[in-house]
Design a protein around this motif. Structure first.
Motif, PDB file in Angstrom:
ATOM      1  N   THR A 187      -9.916   1.933   8.195  1.00  0.00           N
ATOM      2  CA  THR A 187      -8.924   1.033   8.085  1.00  0.00           C
ATOM      3  C   THR A 187      -8.267   0.829   9.746  1.00  0.00           C
ATOM      4  N   TYR A 188      -7.715  -0.243   9.783  1.00  0.00           N
ATOM      5  CA  TYR A 188      -6.954  -0.498  11.106  1.00  0.00           C
ATOM      6  C   TYR A 188      -5.969  -1.080  11.019  1.00  0.00           C
ATOM      7  N   TYR A 189      -5.019  -1.155  11.921  1.00  0.00           N
ATOM      8  CA  TYR A 189      -3.679  -1.563  11.805  1.00  0.00           C
ATOM      9  C   TYR A 189      -3.103  -2.276  13.285  1.00  0.00           C
ATOM     10  N   GLY A 190      -2.190  -3.121  12.974  1.00  0.00           N
ATOM     11  CA  GLY A 190      -1.627  -3.676  14.351  1.00  0.00           C
ATOM     12  C   GLY A 190      -0.574  -2.727  14.704  1.00  0.00           C
ATOM     13  N   ASP A 191      -0.028  -2.842  15.852  1.00  0.00           N
ATOM     14  CA  ASP A 191       0.761  -1.666  16.356  1.00  0.00           C
ATOM     15  C   ASP A 191       2.254  -1.836  15.806  1.00  0.00           C
ATOM     16  N   SER A 192       2.568  -2.911  15.520  1.00  0.00           N
ATOM     17  CA  SER A 192       3.863  -3.232  14.998  1.00  0.00           C
ATOM     18  C   SER A 192       3.967  -2.713  13.490  1.00  0.00           C
ATOM     19  N   VAL A 193       2.944  -2.388  12.619  1.00  0.00           N
ATOM     20  CA  VAL A 193       3.133  -2.075  11.189  1.00  0.00           C
ATOM     21  C   VAL A 193       2.369  -0.878  11.120  1.00  0.00           C
ATOM     22  N   LYS A 194       2.018   0.056  12.090  1.00  0.00           N
ATOM     23  CA  LYS A 194       1.549   1.366  11.803  1.00  0.00           C
ATOM     24  C   LYS A 194       2.534   2.115  11.397  1.00  0.00           C
ATOM     25  N   GLY A 195       2.248   2.979  10.324  1.00  0.00           N
ATOM     26  CA  GLY A 195       3.376   3.856   9.648  1.00  0.00           C
ATOM     27  C   GLY A 195       4.061   3.504   8.597  1.00  0.00           C
ATOM     28  N   ARG A 196       3.912   2.119   8.598  1.00  0.00           N
ATOM     29  CA  ARG A 196       4.844   1.217   7.741  1.00  0.00           C
ATOM     30  C   ARG A 196       4.149   0.542   6.308  1.00  0.00           C
ATOM     31  N   PHE A 197       2.787   0.098   6.834  1.00  0.00           N
ATOM     32  CA  PHE A 197       1.913  -0.770   5.736  1.00  0.00           C
ATOM     33  C   PHE A 197       0.561   0.000   5.662  1.00  0.00           C
ATOM     34  N   THR A 198       0.168  -0.087   4.366  1.00  0.00           N
ATOM     35  CA  THR A 198      -1.060   0.590   4.084  1.00  0.00           C
ATOM     36  C   THR A 198      -2.174  -0.386   3.538  1.00  0.00           C
ATOM     37  N   ILE A 199      -3.208  -0.539   4.125  1.00  0.00           N
ATOM     38  CA  ILE A 199      -4.210  -1.453   3.488  1.00  0.00           C
ATOM     39  C   ILE A 199      -5.153  -0.807   2.547  1.00  0.00           C
ATOM     40  N   SER A 200      -5.617  -1.530   1.376  1.00  0.00           N
ATOM     41  CA  SER A 200      -6.457  -0.711   0.328  1.00  0.00           C
ATOM     42  C   SER A 200      -7.222  -1.721  -0.292  1.00  0.00           C
ATOM     43  N   ARG A 201      -8.348  -1.209  -0.873  1.00  0.00           N
ATOM     44  CA  ARG A 201      -9.151  -2.435  -1.742  1.00  0.00           C
ATOM     45  C   ARG A 201      -9.640  -1.578  -3.060  1.00  0.00           C
ATOM     46  N   ASP A 202      -9.949  -2.325  -4.026  1.00  0.00           N
ATOM     47  CA  ASP A 202     -10.176  -1.817  -5.328  1.00  0.00           C
ATOM     48  C   ASP A 202     -11.661  -2.824  -5.249  1.00  0.00           C
ATOM     49  N   ASN A 203     -12.920  -2.410  -5.163  1.00  0.00           N
ATOM     50  CA  ASN A 203     -13.912  -3.139  -5.401  1.00  0.00           C
ATOM     51  C   ASN A 203     -14.326  -3.362  -6.748  1.00  0.00           C
ATOM     52  N   THR A 204     -13.980  -2.733  -7.527  1.00  0.00           N
ATOM     53  CA  THR A 204     -14.268  -2.867  -9.181  1.00  0.00           C
ATOM     54  C   THR A 204     -13.492  -3.937  -9.546  1.00  0.00           C
ATOM     55  N   LYS A 205     -12.508  -4.432  -8.810  1.00  0.00           N
ATOM     56  CA  LYS A 205     -11.533  -5.453  -9.102  1.00  0.00           C
ATOM     57  C   LYS A 205     -11.555  -6.616  -8.036  1.00  0.00           C
ATOM     58  N   ASN A 206     -12.372  -6.536  -7.311  1.00  0.00           N
ATOM     59  CA  ASN A 206     -12.722  -7.624  -6.277  1.00  0.00           C
ATOM     60  C   ASN A 206     -11.215  -7.749  -5.680  1.00  0.00           C
ATOM     61  N   THR A 207     -10.617  -6.925  -5.294  1.00  0.00           N
ATOM     62  CA  THR A 207      -9.260  -6.977  -4.868  1.00  0.00           C
ATOM     63  C   THR A 207      -8.660  -6.241  -3.673  1.00  0.00           C
ATOM     64  N   MET A 208      -8.253  -6.997  -2.796  1.00  0.00           N
ATOM     65  CA  MET A 208      -7.459  -6.160  -1.620  1.00  0.00           C
ATOM     66  C   MET A 208      -5.928  -5.927  -1.682  1.00  0.00           C
ATOM     67  N   TYR A 209      -5.117  -5.166  -1.200  1.00  0.00           N
ATOM     68  CA  TYR A 209      -3.914  -4.778  -1.236  1.00  0.00           C
ATOM     69  C   TYR A 209      -3.282  -4.597   0.299  1.00  0.00           C
ATOM     70  N   LEU A 210      -2.057  -4.841   0.283  1.00  0.00           N
ATOM     71  CA  LEU A 210      -1.283  -4.529   1.617  1.00  0.00           C
ATOM     72  C   LEU A 210       0.095  -3.937   0.974  1.00  0.00           C
ATOM     73  N   GLN A 211       0.196  -2.871   0.871  1.00  0.00           N
ATOM     74  CA  GLN A 211       1.719  -2.141   0.809  1.00  0.00           C
ATOM     75  C   GLN A 211       2.314  -2.122   1.973  1.00  0.00           C
ATOM     76  N   MET A 212       3.608  -2.724   1.866  1.00  0.00           N
ATOM     77  CA  MET A 212       4.322  -2.915   2.924  1.00  0.00           C
ATOM     78  C   MET A 212       5.876  -2.165   2.559  1.00  0.00           C
ATOM     79  N   ASN A 213       6.015  -1.136   3.433  1.00  0.00           N
ATOM     80  CA  ASN A 213       7.265  -0.532   3.314  1.00  0.00           C
ATOM     81  C   ASN A 213       8.303  -0.763   4.452  1.00  0.00           C
ATOM     82  N   SER A 214       9.398  -0.095   4.414  1.00  0.00           N
ATOM     83  CA  SER A 214      10.262  -0.235   5.516  1.00  0.00           C
ATOM     84  C   SER A 214      10.334  -1.556   6.274  1.00  0.00           C
ATOM     85  N   LEU A 215      10.383  -2.215   5.500  1.00  0.00           N
ATOM     86  CA  LEU A 215      10.233  -4.005   5.792  1.00  0.00           C
ATOM     87  C   LEU A 215      11.399  -4.375   7.016  1.00  0.00           C
ATOM     88  N   LYS A 216      11.136  -5.177   7.750  1.00  0.00           N
ATOM     89  CA  LYS A 216      12.091  -5.527   8.723  1.00  0.00           C
ATOM     90  C   LYS A 216      12.207  -7.032   8.833  1.00  0.00           C
TER      91      LYS A 216
END
Length: 124
Positions: A58-87
């Motif tokens: 996984t790779y992140y832009g500097d402005s979101v590191k530590g706050r956003f998490t990318i993940s995927r579920d290949n069984t569901k053909n779906t990718m996610y972006l969990q965004m915390n501490s939003l500004k």
């Protein structure tokens, strides 16, 4: 051809959280590296995060590191972006992207397929 459909955007207060989803149309979803980009009004499109086909890298832009998490579920053909501490500066249209090449292609800002975007608005 891969069709990508984002969902999960909305209005949230600063400090809050949202989870974006990106559903892909093809069963060969596992062959694609996936990523998220965003574009605020009057600004260029920025790289947010990317994930390899296996989810192992996984790779992140500097402005979101530590706050956003990318993940995927290949069984569901779906990718996610969990965004915390939003500004407020996270306010933008968020786009899902896919490419069959190495995930670093997405990190460089290039993708073969794009979704139509979902609006995220963070109020102060």
């Amino acid at each position: 051809q891969v069709q990508l459909v984002e969902s999960g955007g909305g209005l949230v207060q600063a400090g809050g959280s949202l989870r974006l989803s990106c559903a892909a149309s093809r069963r060969t979803f596992t062959m694609y590296a996936m990523g998220w980009f965003r574009q605020a009004p009057g600004k260029d499109r920025d790289f947010v995060a990317a994930i390899s086909w296996s989810g192992g890298s996984t790779y992140y832009g500097d402005s979101v590191k530590g706050r956003f998490t990318i993940s995927r579920d290949n069984t569901k053909n779906t990718m996610y972006l969990q965004m915390n501490s939003l500004k407020p500066e996270d306010t933008a249209v968020y786009y899902c992207a896919a490419d069959q090449s190495n995930v670093l292609t997405l990190v460089d800002g290039t993708a073969s397929y794009w979704g139509q975007g979902t609006q995220v608005t963070v109020s102060s």
